[in-house]
Write an enzyme that holds these catalytic residues in place. Structure first.
Site, PDB file in Angstrom:
ATOM      1  CG  ASN A 101      -1.804  -1.215   1.296  1.00 19.12           C
ATOM      2  OD1 ASN A 101      -1.932  -1.847   2.339  1.00 19.12           O
ATOM      3  ND2 ASN A 101      -2.401  -1.575   0.193  1.00 19.12           N
ATOM      4  NE  ARG A 116      -3.930   3.214   2.249  1.00 16.71           N
ATOM      5  CZ  ARG A 116      -4.244   2.027   1.742  1.00 16.71           C
ATOM      6  NH1 ARG A 116      -4.071   1.795   0.464  1.00 16.71           N
ATOM      7  NH2 ARG A 116      -4.725   1.067   2.512  1.00 16.71           N
TER       8      ARG A 116
END
Ligand code: MV4
Length: 461
Positions: free
Chosen positions: A296, A298
């Site tokens: 991911n 982020r």
């Protein structure tokens, strides 16, 4: 402190709610000015109030406001910001958006667009991790060319297998296959579902783990090739791919395993040119082995538990990386895991049916005291609109050990008052009192078992 080579003067926060406020806090700590953007439903939100400037970018519907790239870029150009922090969700992993930012002379606070795009193709991420020594599950090399190809791979690795959309993630577009006869149908269904959901019908295949723990490692990397790993989080307590409770560290990860995974991740992330914050998801099998599943690219909702046990301000670290600073200066010494932290996500939802419960908060008392942190944009008389996700607050506690973190969580939940809407507070109180939870006997099926126990009246103490 190393001198930032490209100091940030002003940052636009392309998000709302608690994470927008969290980014404003980090900017204030660094002396960076802030610009909030908001939809018509968020005019009276705290991120609008506490940013130095605020720009309305459209109607309530996300697709017309927080997801509208031209509107966000226009707001950034009008206010003359140096950079955009995307928070989580919305445009945070949209590599096209990151490219438009850079083409407009605005720094996107996150990995390079080409790296984010690569991580978004799960079978490529898998290949890259394997190449650099990160353990992956047995499965296809690249995508499946056909159902026949799927049958060959499955025969080799053994059933059950899982078919996943290359462009999927977060649980969307997956099919479990328990025997060869099911494979062609599952393959066709997965492919057409992926094609319509992600405009990409590519499918890959992995050995299916029946009862995994979901464990993720926090990575932070600078733009000079240096990578640090800030331990792991246990995220197994989820319902329908929505996490409810996260903790750090995981009771199932030994210091040796943590070290081994961190070493492999440092190599892999340096090799792919990753920069800024990232999370690497793993599944742990019942024998204690960890297998990479996805990246991911982020900051994540649950980052505060890592902040509590490492003492690193991850959002401030993201801003400093974007200023060109080096990891050694940002982290300032070896990473040590100190005590234990737990996060309960307080959602605006019915604690029994899980139906959304938006509305006005008629009363609010936020808990505090030693080892307690609340990340929220909620205030008395404020409104939780129905248009966005249902997160009202994140309640995070820290203790010298897991037992102390749980005791502080129970005390804080008892003193957390929210009136006017239903919330998941009662659910969290019951989970904290649950014997399986207290023994850390958790995996991704915990909530299903817990709700069954509740129904049959066999509650914890
Ligand atoms: C799996 C799996 C079992 N085996 N992959 C769901 C979310 C996405 N990130 C990956 N997911 C899973 N992948 C293999 N090879 C089981 C899941 C899964 C799951 C994973 C983490 C947390 C909750 C979950 C709930 C159902 C399925």
């Amino acid at each position: 402190m190393s001198e930032p080579s490209r100091p940030l003067r002003k940052v636009l926060i392309a998000n709302r709610g608690e994470i927008a406020l969290r980014v404003i806090c980090a900017c204030k700590d660094l002396g960076v000015r802030t610009v909030a953007i908001y939809s018509e439903a968020d005019r009276y939100s705290l991120h609008v109030r506490f940013a130095d400037e605020a720009v309305c970018i459209g109607p309530a519907k996300s697709s017309l406001s927080y997801l509208n790239i031209p509107s966000v870029i226009s707001a950034a150009e009008i206010t003359n910001v140096d950079a955009i922090h995307p928070g989580y969700g919305f445009l945070s992993e949209n590599s096209d958006f990151a490219e438009v930012c850079h083409a407009s002379g605005i720094k996107f606070i996150g990995p390079r667009p080409d790296v984010t795009r690569m991580m978004g193709l799960k079978q490529i991420a898998r290949e890259k991790m394997k190449e650099h020594g990160v353990p992956i599950l047995p499965g296809s090399e690249g995508i499946l060319e056909s159902a026949e190809h799927g049958l060959e791979v499955a025969a080799q690795i053994g059933y059950p297998v899982i078919l996943k959309a290359s462009a999927g993630g977060g649980g969307r577009g997956m099919r479990i296959v328990r025997e060869p006869s099911e494979l062609p149908g599952a393959y066709a269904a997965a492919q057409s579902e992926a094609a319509s959901a992600f405009s990409n019908g590519d499918i890959y295949c992995e050995k299916f783990i029946e009862r995994p723990r979901h464990i993720e490692f926090q990575v932070i990397a600078d733009e000079h090739g240096n990578v640090e790993v800030l331990g792991e989080r246990e995220c197994s307590i989820q319902r329908r791919h929505q996490k409810l409770i996260e903790e750090a560290p995981s009771a199932a990860v030994t210091p040796e395993l943590r070290k081994r995974i961190a070493t492999s991740l440092k190599k892999a992330f340096a090799a792919i040119g990753y920069s800024n914050a990232g999370t690497v998801e793993f599944l742990m099998d019942t024998d204690g082995s960890l297998y990479f599943i996805e990246v991911n690219a982020r900051i994540q909702v649950e980052h505060p538990v890592t902040e509590f046990v490492t003492g690193v301000d991850l959002v401030k670290a993201q801003l400093r990386v974007a200023q060109g600073e080096k990891i050694a200066a940002i982290i300032g010494g070896p990473v040590k895991i100190n005590g234990h932290a737990i996060e309960c996500r307080i959602n605006a939802e019915n604690p029994v049916t899980f139906a959304p419960s938006p509305g006005r908060l008629t009363a609010l008392n936020l808990p505090g005291g030693v080892g307690v942190r609340v990340d929220t944009a909620a205030y008395t008389d404020g409104v939780i609109p129905p248009y966005y996700d249902s997160l009202v607050a994140k309640l995070i506690t820290h203790g010298r050990d897991r037992t102390e973190a749980i005791a502080r969580m129970r005390r804080a939940l008892d003193m957390f008052v929210i009136e006017g809407i239903h919330t998941s507070i009662p659910l969290h109180q019951q989970i904290m009192a649950d014997d399986e939870f207290q023994r850390a006997a958790i995996d991704t099926h915990f909530i299903t078992r817990f709700l069954e126990r509740q129904k049959s009246g066999a509650a914890g103490q």
